[in-house]
Structure formats: C-alpha cells, structure tokens
Design a protein around this motif. Structure first.
Motif, short mmCIF file in Angstrom:
data_model
loop_
_atom_site.label_atom_id
_atom_site.label_comp_id
_atom_site.label_asym_id
_atom_site.label_seq_id
_atom_site.Cartn_x
_atom_site.Cartn_y
_atom_site.Cartn_z
N ASN A 150 -1.96 3.29 -2.09
CA ASN A 150 -2.93 3.19 -1.01
C ASN A 150 -4.30 3.68 -1.47
N ARG A 151 -4.30 4.75 -2.27
CA ARG A 151 -5.57 5.29 -2.77
C ARG A 151 -6.24 4.29 -3.73
N MET B 113 0.83 -1.22 0.00
CA MET B 113 0.00 0.00 0.00
C MET B 113 0.86 1.25 0.00
N THR C 181 -1.18 6.69 -6.54
CA THR C 181 -0.61 6.15 -5.31
C THR C 181 -1.34 4.87 -4.94
#
Lengths: 415, 517
Positions: free
Chosen positions: B365-366, B350, B363
């Motif tokens: 994690n998004r 992540m 990104t």
C-alpha cells in the motif's frame, strides 16, 4: 491568590444563592422529580469509535428501568453531553452535569486522562461517577466506582498467559501503547512484573505513539527486528481508540501472524473490530472480563435487550458495555437499598452489592470501590468475535494499588 | 521432552501408518494440547485424506457431535468427516495459536509436493517455522523436484532450519551455512536459539549471525529510507494542494484538511456504489480518484466564489473564515455519515509485502501511494507548465492587471486555481483512506503538516514542496528509532523553526520582483 478574588466572590455569591434556594427547591426536586442520570461519553473525535456504544448502553438501561416502573417509584431521565474526546472539555461537561443539570449519578469516561480530568470536579461537588473501563489502577476516590478491571484483573493475567505454554511461551515482550497515563502506568507495572518473572529489561521493548497515530510502519518493523533474537516474542498493546485500525492493518501487511508474534490488546473489543476486516487478525488476543461470545443466561438476556434497543442486528456488545450494565444495575440496587439518591447514602449502600453479570459470574463491589471480576483471554475470530481460550475459575477482587509499584507499599493493607 | 515424543513418533511411523489416521482424528475435537498433538500426528502420517479435514479445522468449518464424531461444513451442508454422509450440525470446534502453529507444520508436510505453487510456498514457510528433523528427507526430495527458483529458495531455507534441529553436527553445520547466507531476522532468531543448545557450534553460529547482521544493517537502511519516502509521499500529497492555494494564490486555507477528508469520504461513497456491481467493485479505488477530484474541486469553486474572493488581501479574515468553513464541513460530514469511522476496503493488490532483492521488504500500500504521489505531482506540474489554464494562472499570479488587459478573466482563473488545489487535496484523501481512518477529523491531522511542508519547501515552489516533504519524511523516520515517535516529530518541528530563522523563505525561495511584493 489576589488574582482569583473576582472568581471566589462570584463563587461565594453562587454558593449563597444556592444555599438560599436549597431549602425551597432541593427537597422538592430530590423527592418527586425524575432521577437524573448523566452520560459523559465522547460522541465525536478519536474516542467516539469506542464510547458511542456506552452512551447507548446507559440509555438502554434507563429505558429498561422506566419500563419496570422507575427507581424508588420515580422516573429516570438521562442527560447526554458530548465531551468530544477533548480532555479539558470533560471537566467542563462534568461541571455542567452536576451544577446545571443536577444529575444524581453520572456514567462516563473511557480514557484515564479524561477520568483524571473530571475527578477533581466530582470530588469538589460530591458527585457520583461510574467508570466502566479497565484502567491502570493507582486511584481510589470516594466519588468514583470503578466497574472495569484493575491491572491484576486484566494486564497481569494476560501477560502470564502469553508466557504460558498455551499462549506461546513468550520470553520477549514489546509493550506498545498510546502516549498517556493508562499505557504508561500499566507498562510500568508490567515491567516490574516481568522483571520479577526473570525477564530482563533487555528483553522488553517499550514504545508510545500519539492518539490517532496512523503511521505504524517503523514501529512494526522494529518489533520484527526485536523478535529476531532467538526468543519467542509477543506484543502487549495498550493502544487506544481508532489508532488500532492502522496498527493491525500494518501487522497484516508486514505479514506478522499470531502464530509467530501474538499480540494481546487491552483496549480492543468487539466494537473496535466491527469497523475492520478481521481476517488478518485471526489468533491475535485480547484480555477482558467479558466477551460477547460468553455463554451464560444473563448474557443471552443482555444481548437480546441490546439488539431490541438498538434495532440493528450488526451492533455488538463488549466489555465496557457489560461494565456499564453491571454498574447501572448495582447503582439501582444501592439506591433501592438506601431509599434515596443522595450520594453519601448510595455510596454506603454500594459496598457489598452483588450482581449476576453477563460474564457468567457474580461480581461484588468492595470497599475499595472496585469490583471483583473474572479474567478471560479471547482470540480474535474471522467474524470479529472472540473465542475464549482461557479464563479464571472465579471472580477475582481488584488490587487497585499494584504490589509491583514500590511507592504503594504504604497504601496497601497488609493481607 | 516433546522432542523425544516426536522421535518416538518418527520411529513408530511405518507401523501405525495405516490405522493411525483414524486413531488420530478424535484428538482434533479435544483440548488445545490434544488438538495440537493430533494435528502433528496427522501431518506425520502423511495421509492425503487429512488435508480437507485439517483445512476445515483451520478455517473453523469443523464441528463435533455429542459422541465426539467429527463433522465438516462445506457449502452450508454438514457432512461426516470420515464417511461423507450428511449429518446434523454439531458444536463448532475452536482452535488456538498453538494448534494453528501445528496446523502450519502439518500442511507443510502434506502439501510440499502440491501442484499449486501458492500451497508449496505456504508449505515451505510452515516447515521453516515448525523445523523438525523428520522433515529433512521430505524437503531434500522437494528441493530436488522444485522448478520455480523462488519456491526452491524458500524450501532450501526450510531445509536448513530443519537440519539445524537435526541431531547430527554435520547436518547442523550445513544448516548454519545456509541460514548465515540470508538477510532474514527470523533466520537470525533460529541461529541464536540454536546457539544456546549447541555450545560446540558457537563459533560457527556467531560467524553466521555476524554475516546476517551486516546484511540486516543494509536492509534496515533501505527500509528506513523507504519508510521515510512513504511518510514523505503522504506529506507531499497532503501539501500539494496547499502549495497551489497557499503557495500560488496566497490564500491561507484552513479548510484544506477538510478537502482531504471530503476526498476520503468520496472514496467511501464510490466504494459503496460499486459494491453492488461485481465487475466494478475491484475498480472502485481507481474510480474514486477522478470522483474525489471533481467533488472537492466543486466544493473549492463554491468556497472561492462564495466566500474567499470577497476577502482577497485580508489574510487574517481569510484564515478565520476558512477555519470556520472547515468546522462546518466536519460537522456536516458527521451529521451525514455519523461520527463513527467508515471502513474502506483495500484491494488485494494493496495488501501484503513485496520482497525486493536483498531481502528488503516493502509494504504494497505504501509503495502504491509513493507512486501515486509522484503521478499527482507530475500531473500538477504538467497542468501548470503546459496547459492553457496553467499559463493563465501564472500570468494572473505575476501581474493581475496586465493579465486582465490581455483578456484573461482573472476571476474565473482564481476560481479554477482554487478548484484545482482543492481537487488535488481530494485525490490525497483517496490515498489517505487506505492508510488512515476515514473519520470527520481526518483532515485536522494533516493541516499543520501541510503548512509545515509548504513553508519549509518555499512558498510558491512545487519543487520545494516535493523536496521539503520527502526530506521531512526521511528525517522523521531516521530519528524515530532513537527518539520514539513523539520526540522525533518534536525534533523535526524544532529543526524547521531553526531553519526558518536562517532562511525565512524556505528551501527554494522565489526570486525576482514578483516575489518581493
């Protein structure tokens, strides 16, 4: 004004009662009872991450003073209240400290908005506040002693460092901050300073976010784009409180390394870094007047005192804690010199007080209610500590009225 | 000036190649400027013995003796950097950003032909940034040998950047063409930097920059859309539970944000429980999802059975009571876990950025949170549409008394529905722990947004909640670059107010008799 009549009547009554009670009570409590020290720091809410340690520092200093037999031979007693990161509540709690608890001195506030909120209360009731955090300047009250840095003791040297060869020779600056008085005023001073150094407004980006902001993806990618103009770019961060954690996480996730776009922060210290994985932040900078890693005899003593008091080897020390320590020492010296805790006597006794501080320098209180302080730039290391990469050779007096704000021309004494 | 020094170094290279290695070492323990110079020299010499020494310097494992001799710490033991003999610990050698930049360039030269693909990528990146003409032949050689197309692309870029710094115009033109073919803001920066130094090539550079700008424009649109979707997915996660408790049951649950917060704290707890077990630790986040669902669902049942059911049909009292419950939960968590924020470690999958075709960076994690929100939405829809519980729930909402006569225990269904909504909020908390601070106040930031989404989307409509969340997210992110974060949010709120004036029932109004009640 008619609307306020009931209130003023009540106030008159209270004042009358106070006046009646004064001769009987005040001398007794002021001479023989314990000296009361108010602690006005947020213990919950968005600023708790930073302010809780300051409460502990004051409590530690109080304990230390009592161990040494108290001040003026009297016991020192701390009164702790929690203004909960709620700015209007700061004013209410300040009033409570002064009127209900009748404290002799208060150590408190972190954000400038909280200081602005309590200022009228301290001035009205002639209280004494020690404010331990770097701030934007543009203020001077006879009821406040500022033991943190003014802009010329932190912000301006930090930006000068970024523009130097060692700091990466930045020629484009992104000013990111939390949306309140400290970042806005500091950035106004910095913009004028940058302009005076030949950096035009086109090379300055300025953005503000609310307290506790967590969605940094847009801003960080805008900074990346801003950096693609062929000039070395750096970030100057006046982001406060726990919003820093998602901000640095986003910098790490978007692959912004300190070698490419360094950032210098004015409100991020050891305490804030203790809550996060510092590996992606290595090389990013912070400007303060003290770092825990400073090698000085007073600092060794300070750190030992702290770990003995807090009984947790993981807890760190930081700049506002050092400023609280210095402020408390200075106040104790002034009380001893004045022979009383009366605000007016202590105020006069404060001027010219000197303390050997954990920063390794001797700092002096000037009549502008500000301390002289050394400036240090530290790089974040993997363990969340700072490596000092630059510092001034001596403690610098504060310019609380910045020469970069035109309206100040009349306020500044000619030098 | 430094360019001249570098050139001199290049010419001096063959002569000093042997003795230079030892001669450069003491500089590593000097001042920052000396260190940077020594690192550059070691990189230029290309002696493989420099790699472990430089790595130790980069990782803070280098120490110096009082006499200036270098030591390396490895696995707790201190050794002499040159001889490898055991030694007493010395003073740690620190570096700054300038030295770090030099290190990246030196590693670039030393590791460009490394067998490890990750090191080769890092080397290409390092050389792209240090861009010096002396790397041209090295990079040409490496590009020729490279078999991995992704790494070759990076190397080609580094080669172009190095050529741009070369003295000959032919090489510069080659570099400009390659850099102009990218969609990289960094390449754009390099070109603009070169433009000032090379007025003769201004026309070519301008054309290349214009070509990059067109691609960057596209990239910007795509990235804004992604950021909008990301914000929308977070709004969706936060609002979905509320869409069930408020939308379906009509309970104004002000403690909804605290359910999200409890989900985040469950994640913290699960992580701490898993920490001791090595094989379990990387799985702590997936385990947190069902755990958070169960914990918050249980709290939801207790809340519904204990308090809310006594107040059905009295929205004002429900509002005040749930508000109070929210404060109690906040303070309870503060007492149990402390007022300080808790750290949730992000798993490596992540972290960082994923590069999509066209140079679009998202990104990780998004991206995972967007996927997670869609999965949660899918599960919610499936549970309501296709399960026995969903059928009973819809029956009770449509007509409680007839449902009761059919043998449905309506009280139990109410409790289950509220538990279900709370459980979804708990799962949202797991996702939020990855992007926001886990503090007792976590929920307060999301409660208003959640109500906003549900009202905007249309009370009682899951499709409305989804479209509403994603629309608000994208609109917010589109406004941000112009208006700034604070104003964009205000603009969105004003927009919703105007919209609700026109369509009081939101985007997807329920139709029919049941909706009229």
């Amino acid at each position: 004004m008619t609307i306020r009549t009931p209130f003023s009547r009540r106030a008159l009554l209270a004042a009358g009662a106070g006046a009646l009670a004064m001769p009987a009570l005040r001398p007794a409590s002021a001479q023989s009872g314990p000296i009361k020290v108010g602690v006005l720091h947020s213990l919950s809410g968005t600023m708790a991450i930073s302010e809780t340690a300051l409460r502990d520092t004051v409590l530690m200093m109080v304990e230390d003073a009592n161990k040494k037999g108290g001040i003026l031979g009297r016991k020192v007693e701390a009164v702790v209240v929690d203004p909960a990161s709620n700015w209007p509540l700061f004013a209410e709690k300040a009033r409570e400290l002064l009127q209900v608890h009748k404290v002799d001195v208060t150590f408190g506030c972190w954000t400038s908005v909280s200081r602005k909120s309590v200022l009228p209360v301290f001035e009205e009731l002639n209280g004494l506040l020690f404010y331990p955090v770097q701030y934007e300047g543009e203020e001077q009250s006879k009821n406040v002693f500022y033991t943190g840095a003014a802009p010329n003791q932190q912000a301006i040297p930090a930006v000068e460092y970024l523009m130097s060869e060692d700091g990466g020779a930045a020629r484009r600056i992104a000013l990111l901050g939390t949306d309140y008085v400290y970042p806005r005023t500091t950035n106004r001073i910095l913009r004028a300073f940058l302009n005076s150094k030949g950096i035009s407004d086109a090379d300055i980006m300025e953005e503000y976010t609310p307290f506790g902001h967590s969605d940094w993806q847009g801003i960080v990618s805008r900074v990346k784009r801003f950096a693609g103009e062929g000039k070395k770019t750096a970030i100057v961060s006046t982001i406060n409180g726990d919003a820093n954690v998602p901000f640095y996480r986003e910098l790490g996730n978007q692959g912004i390394k300190a070698e490419d776009i360094p950032s210098v922060a004015f409100s991020v210290g050891e305490e804030e870094l203790a809550g996060i994985d510092a590996k992606p932040l290595v090389g990013h900078l912070a400007a303060w007047n003290y770092f825990m890693s400073v090698d000085s005899p007073v600092n060794t003593e300070f750190k030992a005192m702290w770990s003995a008091y807090i009984k947790n080897p993981k807890r760190v020390t930081n700049d506002p804690m050092e400023a609280t320590y210095t402020g408390f020492k200075m106040w104790s010296q002034a009380v001893a010199k004045a022979g009383s805790t009366s605000v007016d006597a202590v105020r006069t006794a404060m001027y010219g007080q000197k303390v050997a501080t954990p920063s390794g320098y001797e700092e002096q209180m000037f009549e502008n209610h500000h301390l002289s302080k050394p400036v240090m730039i530290g790089e974040i290391m993997e363990n969340g500590q700072f490596n000092v990469v630059w510092k001034t050779s001596s403690a610098i007096p504060a310019e609380n009225w910045s020469p970069f704000i035109p309206e100040n021309a009349s306020r500044r004494k000619p030098t | 000036m430094w360019r001249v020094v570098l050139l001199l170094l290049v010419f001096a290279l063959p002569v000093r190649a042997q003795g230079g290695f030892e001669a450069a070492l003491p500089g590593l323990a000097g001042g920052f400027a000396q260190q940077a110079e020594a690192v550059e020299r070691l990189g230029a010499i290309g002696d493989p013995r420099a790699v472990p020494i430089l790595r130790a310097l980069a990782e803070g494992r280098m120490q110096k003796r009082a006499d200036g001799g270098l030591l390396i710490v490895e696995g707790g033991a201190v050794r002499d950097a040159l001889t490898g003999a055991a030694a007493e610990a010395g003073e740690v050698v620190r570096i700054n950003n300038r030295v770090r930049g030099a290190l990246r360039g030196a590693f670039g030269r030393l590791q460009l032909l490394s067998p490890d693909p990750a090191e080769r990528i890092a080397a290409a990146e390092g050389l792209f940034r240090s861009r010096s003409p002396e790397n041209v032949s090295l990079l040409e050689d490496a590009v020729g040998r490279e078999t991995d197309p992704a790494i070759r692309d990076r190397m080609t870029l580094a080669l172009a950047a190095s050529r741009l710094a070369a003295p000959e115009d032919v090489a510069k033109r080659q570099g400009i063409v390659v850099l102009g073919g990218t969609a990289s803001a960094e390449a754009r920066g390099l070109l603009l930097e070169a433009r000032a130094a090379n007025p003769a090539l201004a026309a070519e550079i301008d054309a290349a920059v214009a070509a990059i700008d067109t691609r960057l424009q596209l990239k910007r649109v795509a990235e804004t859309a992604f950021q909008g979707l990301s914000l929308g997915s977070i709004l969706l996660l936060a609002a979905l539970g509320l869409a069930v408790t408020f939308g379906v049951m009509g309970v104004i649950n002000m403690a909804h944000g605290e359910m999200v917060m409890l989900g985040a704290y469950t994640t913290v707890l699960v992580q701490e429980l898993c920490r001791g077990v090595p094989w379990l630790a990387p799985l702590s986040l997936p385990i947190s999802v069902p755990a958070a669902f169960l914990v918050t669902a249980a709290v939801g049942v207790a809340l519904e059975r204990g308090l809310i059911r006594h107040l059905y049909g009295r929205p004002l009292e429900t509002l005040l009571m749930t508000f109070g419950v929210g404060m109690i939960l906040q303070q309870g968590v503060r007492l149990l876990f402390g007022a300080q924020n808790r750290e949730v470690v992000s798993p490596s999958w992540m972290q960082g950025t994923l590069l999509l075709p066209g140079g679009i960076e998202v990104t990780q994690n998004r991206l995972w949170i967007i996927l997670f929100s869609l999965v949660v939405l899918g599960l919610t829809v499936a549970a309501i549409r296709f399960s026995r519980f969903g059928l009973e729930m819809r029956a009770v909402v449509q007509n409680r008394r007839i449902a009761a006569t059919m043998g449905i225990r309506t009280g139990r269904v109410d409790a289950m529905t509220f538990a279900f909504g709370s459980g979804i909020a708990g799962m949202a908390g797991v996702a939020l722990s990855q992007i926001d601070n886990v503090s007792p106040n976590l929920g307060t930031g999301y409660i208003i947004d959640s109500f906003m989404v549900v009202v905007f989307g249309g009370v009682g409509s899951l499709a409305g909640t989804m479209i509403g969340a994603l629309t608000l997210g994208v609109v917010n992110k589109m406004l941000e670059p112009w208006a700034g974060v604070v104003l964009a949010k205000i603009a969105v709120l004003v927009g919703i107010m105007l919209f609700i004036q026109r369509r009081p029932k939101g985007l997807f109004a329920l139709k029919g008799r049941a909706a009229e009640q």
